[in-house]
Write an enzyme that holds these catalytic residues in place. Structure first.
Site, PDB file in Angstrom:
ATOM      1  N   LYS A  63       0.803  -1.217   0.000  1.00  0.00           N
ATOM      2  CA  LYS A  63       0.000   0.000   0.000  1.00  0.00           C
ATOM      3  C   LYS A  63       0.839   1.271   0.000  1.00  0.00           C
ATOM      4  CE  LYS A  63      -4.139  -2.036   2.018  1.00  0.00           C
ATOM      5  NZ  LYS A  63      -5.180  -1.936   3.058  1.00  0.00           N
TER       6      LYS A  63
ATOM      7  N   ASP B  63      -9.790   2.814   2.015  1.00  0.00           N
ATOM      8  CA  ASP B  63      -9.782   2.203   3.343  1.00  0.00           C
ATOM      9  C   ASP B  63     -10.315   3.150   4.407  1.00  0.00           C
ATOM     10  OD1 ASP B  63      -8.802  -0.345   2.747  1.00  0.00           O
ATOM     11  OD2 ASP B  63      -6.711   0.270   2.902  1.00  0.00           O
TER      12      ASP B  63
END
Length: 315
Positions: free
Chosen positions: A87, A123
């Protein structure tokens, strides 16, 4: 909700589905339910959706990551989801970032468009939506978060944006911990964020309202608990963003001690839904996706020996 009819549909003809191909890149993702979740939603929007797993077994090879991104583009992928441990590592390989991804410093969705790779982060929104729905009224004067990686950055950003007064981040990596605290302090102001090693958890938890596990510990590929469960006490709340297994050892321990606790299924669906919309341009039905995920998890739990999806090494 997007129109389910494909272009060219006339009268009572069966609409032709529009091909759409994307996937997930990460390490140890063979058991991911993302293919079933995304492919199950696709037909409701006129899409012939193919979602593929790109499981990178050598996560410390930057050239491998570059090659896989390039091959995905060349294979006609519309984008990629990104999970642990990429990420943050994927950011230098992108052409641009959304404002939120830039603020958070982590990417979980890449959209390929016009020869460019643009990174997004869903997220944070997924965490915020799940928290608001499943822990209404939870006190957030002081929260302790476990994990300062990519998912941790998003969860921390979501909490401070929603008004958490003070956030203490515990992570065993001093450099990673300090980097996240620095970014959050620059964004949200001094005095709201502190970093501690795991040895400081007992002291931090004594004054905490709640705990967020934003580390990978508890996943099937990272078994165990991310903190000593004896530190859990009634009056705390707990969020464990891990969703496989649905009930982690940490969740089980928390509930047995009277802690109000939720798992990661909600965050999983809400971030997936936002990612689905970014890549496909269609607005998914989150209620339907939640029901589908729970059915998939129930089915997997009922199997004596769960069979993971077969990951593809390259697109």
């Amino acid at each position: 909700m997007a129109d389910d009819r494909a272009d060219g549909h006339r009268g009572g003809d069966v609409p032709a589905r529009v091909p759409c191909r994307y996937g997930l890149i990460g390490s140890g993702i063979g058991a991911s339910l993302s293919p079933a979740l995304h492919e199950g939603e696709g037909p409701h929007h006129g899409l012939d959706l193919t979602y593929e797993l790109i499981d990178v077994q050598a996560p410390d090879t930057p050239d491998d990551l570059d090659r896989l991104l390039r091959e995905a583009e060349e294979a006609g992928f519309a984008g990629l989801n990104v999970t642990h441990p990429f990420k943050q590592r994927v950011i230098p390989r992108l052409d641009g970032l959304s404002r939120q991804a830039e603020d958070i410093g982590a990417v979980n969705t890449i959209v390929f468009s016009g020869g460019r790779r643009v990174g997004h982060n869903t997220d944070a929104a997924g965490f915020a939506e799940s928290f608001a729905r499943e822990l209404p009224g939870a006190a957030t004067g002081h929260v302790v978060q476990l994990g300062a990686g990519g998912a941790g950055a998003a969860c921390a950003h979501a909490q401070l944006t929603a008004g958490t007064g003070r956030l203490t981040i515990a992570d065993p990596d001093p450099a990673r911990r300090a980097a996240l605290v620095g970014r959050l302090t620059a964004r949200f102001g001094a005095g709201r964020v502190a970093g501690i090693p795991p040895s400081g958890l007992e002291t931090a938890l004594a004054s905490a309202d709640g705990v967020v596990n934003a580390s990978p510990v508890g996943m099937r590929s990272h078994p165990g608990t991310p903190m000593p469960v004896d530190l859990l006490r009634p009056g705390l709340w707990l969020v464990d963003i891990v969703y496989m297994p649905l009930t982690t050892r940490l969740l089980r321990a928390a509930r047995s001690r009277g802690v109000r606790a939720i798992g990661g299924a909600g965050m999983c669906v809400f971030q997936a839904a936002a990612s689905f919309e970014l890549i496909t341009g269609r607005v998914p039905d989150t209620g339907r996706m939640l029901r589908h995920l729970r059915a998939l998890l129930d089915e997997r739990r009922s199997r004596p020996c769960p069979t993971p999806a077969t990951p593809r090494r390259t697109p």
